[in-house]
Design an enzyme around this catalytic site. Structure first.
Site, mmCIF file in Angstrom:
data_model
loop_
_atom_site.group_PDB
_atom_site.id
_atom_site.type_symbol
_atom_site.label_atom_id
_atom_site.label_comp_id
_atom_site.label_asym_id
_atom_site.label_seq_id
_atom_site.Cartn_x
_atom_site.Cartn_y
_atom_site.Cartn_z
ATOM 1 C CE LYS A 111 46.263 39.704 43.616
ATOM 2 N NZ LYS A 111 46.911 38.211 44.599
ATOM 3 C CB SER A 192 43.205 37.150 45.785
ATOM 4 O OG SER A 192 44.551 37.583 45.621
ATOM 5 C CB SER A 216 46.549 35.297 46.732
ATOM 6 O OG SER A 216 44.985 35.315 47.320
#
Ligand code: NAG
Ligand code: NAG
Ligand code: NAG
Ligand code: NAG
Ligand code: NAG
Ligand code: NAG
Ligand code: NAG
Ligand code: NAG
Ligand code: NAG
Ligand code: NAG
Ligand code: NAG
Length: 550
Positions: A111, A192, A216
């Site tokens: 990420k 997210s 997330s």
């Protein structure tokens, strides 16, 4: 090659795959390579071992798969310019007998809030940090690198891990654009860790790392038909990961099977002098989590159903039906189901959530002020001289591509107007209360009261309480919305509910109980194999057959 020979070779392929004896020659000119959207790591490794393909082949194939899909899905913000040369050196090591770990030579995505000390940027999706440099890799990235994982690229995310705006959209960042999910056109990918979810779900890499503060990892895993492990806070280091909250942040795997996720967790878990919270681990070396992959582990397990945490909405009937069916599957697998293992402080939790600035909000707001400043202070190059949240807000307000005010900075405005950070006793009071809601008043209280191994809920309902107490969650595919589902869109037009969109089931437990949760999740996954029951509407075409030998 004649028809007969091809058929013979295909047969050879099928029979030898399982035996791991396939050679590069027996693969060539056939279509019997594993499907990169589905393949699990043990098959990838057996091909590397037999020489049927190389780490360079895998890296090439994944890069092409990213390029095929990124203009529509926007899952990836950048590809590591060094990925192919790293793969080549890992191939050379394998050739001379150096095997760093069970994941040697396998490409993964991370990420875009996990820093690497290489050519890749770490921005949380903001232009403000483009070109910023860190002194070393984030500890989790370093661990993957040492294990011989190819850090293939960075995945797009809800900007700032969804800690900026009250009216943005899941999976949007200024730098990376809007991620969409692969199971329905313009699908809300959740967030997210949106790009990690999409990238792992359609095989843009073997798997991905995400981060979670409150949902997330598990939420985008659920929506993208994946297994996600949200580790206990402190099991995986957050050093040089762009933070929200030291009390709630954690880094974990998002993969296509419990087995794959367990391999990754075993590598990234562990103590780190640069992250205090990891020093609370009850062991010097964390367990090998693959030892918990036991088909029988539901037998004799006590599983609680906290009915008061289960939401009934106008649209979640398919989720509730699948959840009740899952309970039956667990009973049949020998589990003892404890009904109404309710959360004792649920009403207080809801009240705190609905308050204008509840205790849980104070924890995140005040931690962010301190923890962001601490991350920024470690940068060795900081082109826009961003030192604090106030600097970041000012940058965002003035830089047009950050899409302000169309996407507001309401979350930051609230953090800044709080007027204090996490060094004060009022912060400590708020944290005590918030962690009580998730712990003794929530998951831990129910586990103790009913003597349980784990609690289960639909993943949509699961993240809030574990978030507040730093507790682990494992989510596995549970089902998907049927073809006659009415499409529902979010404020910015993404499809949140619609035909073919997946959802997951969460196992929640006590701190450091990842092994138990993995065992239960594996037993459930292997009895249902729900992931295989749906296909994305969009898949890249490139497969190993297109790159091996080129
Ligand atoms: C194998 O190759 C690696 C990388 O090129 C090198 O560091 C290592 O010393 C080699 N090991 C042996 C046993 O040759
Ligand atoms: C990182 O950002 C810099 C500055 O904009 C850019 O030149 C570079 O290409 C980016 N790196 C990657 C791998 O995209
Ligand atoms: C945590 O780490 C900081 C510096 O990183 C150090 O000052 C502090 O003493 C540590 N606290 C504990 C409880 O280890
Ligand atoms: C698997 O789980 C079952 C049920 O808990 C247990 O009896 C068995 O010993 C476990 N197997 C292994 C290899 O741990
Ligand atoms: C648990 O919660 C459910 C749903 O709110 C409620 O119907 C049930 O009475 C509760 N049971 C206990 C033991 O609290
Ligand atoms: C916040 O926590 C305090 C205890 O520290 C509690 O009295 C108060 O009701 C909580 N606030 C909300 C909005 O729940
Ligand atoms: C946190 O607040 C304390 C007390 O007001 C202050 O000394 C410190 O500089 C603040 N830290 C950050 C990162 O804002
Ligand atoms: C805010 O940003 C603008 C434009 O980048 C800059 O000119 C100004 O100096 C900044 N103000 C503060 C207080 O940092
Ligand atoms: C987002 O919120 C800001 C501030 O309230 C507002 O100016 C803007 O129009 C909103 N955007 C949308 C698309 O609702
Ligand atoms: C979809 O079909 C199922 C079974 O055929 C039915 O029970 C359900 O009510 C339908 N849902 C909608 C939204 O039409
Ligand atoms: C690797 C890649 O395709 N990156 C793209 C991500 O999205 C941004 C914004 O849409 C593009 O500029 C990048 O090229």
């Amino acid at each position: 090659m004649g028809l007969k020979a091809t058929a013979l070779l295909a047969l050879l392929c099928l029979t030898t795959l399982g035996l791991s004896t396939v050679t590069r020659d027996s693969y060539s000119h056939t279509n019997c390579y594993p499907d990169l959207a589905e393949v699990e790591v043990e098959e990838l490794i057996s091909g590397l071992e037999s020489g049927a393909w190389t780490s360079v082949d895998l890296t090439k194939a994944y890069i092409l798969r990213i390029e095929e899909t990124n203009s529509i899905l926007n899952a990836i913000t950048e590809i590591n310019p060094d990925a192919l040369s790293i793969a080549a050196s890992l191939d050379a090591e394998r050739a001379n007998g150096t095997i760093r770990s069970p994941l040697h030579g396998v490409p993964m995505l991370i990420k875009n809030n996990i820093a690497t000390n290489d050519q890749m940027n770490n921005t949380a999706g903001s232009y403000s940090l483009l070109g910023a440099k860190v002194p070393r890799d984030a500890t989790v990235a370093a661990k993957l690198r040492e294990a011989g994982v190819v850090l293939l690229g960075k995945s797009n995310l809800s900007q700032w891990a969804n800690f900026r705006s009250f009216n943005s959209s899941n999976g949007w960042s200024a730098y990376g654009g809007q991620v969409t999910g692969a199971y329905y056109p313009s699908m809300d990918p959740s967030g997210s860790s949106a790009g990690s979810g999409v990238g792992s779900s359609i095989g843009l890499a073997f798997a991905a790392l995400g981060t979670e503060t409150d949902g997330s990892i598990v939420s985008p895993s659920s929506r993208n038909n994946l297994v996600g492990i949200k580790p206990s806070v402190g099991l995986t280091s957050r050093s040089l990961v762009i933070p929200i909250s030291e009390h709630q942040d954690t880094v974990g795997p998002m993969a296509r099977s419990v087995r794959d996720a367990s391999y990754i967790l075993s590598i990234i878990a562990g103590r780190d002098e640069n992250d205090n919270y990891t020093l609370a681990q009850p062991w010097n070396t964390p367990p090998d989590y693959t030892q918990y992959l036991n088909f029988s582990s539901l037998r004799g397990a006590r599983i609680g159903i906290p009915r008061n945490g289960l939401s009934q909405t106008s649209t979640n009937k398919p989720v509730l039906d699948a959840f009740e069916a899952a309970i039956e599957i667990m009973k049949n697998a020998g589990a003892t189901i404890v009904e109404n293992a309710n959360f004792s402080a649920w009403d207080e939790y809801v009240a705190d959530e609905n308050a204008p600035i509840g205790n849980s909000t104070i924890v995140l707001d005040a931690d962010f002020v301190s923890n962001l400043a601490s991350y920024l202070s470690q940068l060795t190059s900081n082109p826009n001289n961003i030192k604090s949240l106030a600097d970041e807000a000012n940058y965002t307000h003035h830089f047009a591509l950050e899409d302000y005010p169309n996407r507001d900075t309401g979350v930051w405005d609230q953090s800044l107007s709080l007027g204090y950070n996490n060094s004060e006793s009022r912060f400590w009071q708020a944290y005590q209360y918030s962690s009580y809601l998730g712990g003794e008043g929530g998951v831990l209280g129910a586990l103790k009261m009913y003597n349980l191994d784990a609690l289960i809920l639909p993943t949509d309902d699961s993240p809030g309480l574990p978030a507040r107490a730093g507790l682990p969650i494992v989510t596995v595919p549970l089902g998907f919305y049927p073809s006659n589902t009415t499409v529902e869109k979010s404020q910015r037009g993404l499809v949140e509910v619609g035909p073919n969109i997946p959802f997951g089931l969460s196992f929640m437990g006590a701190k450091w109980s990842e092994g138990t949760l993995i065992g239960l999740a594996y037993a459930f996954e292997q009895r249902t194999l729900t992931r295989n029951k749906i296909k994305p509407y969009l898949l890249p075409n490139t497969q190993l057959a297109d790159v091996v030998g080129t």
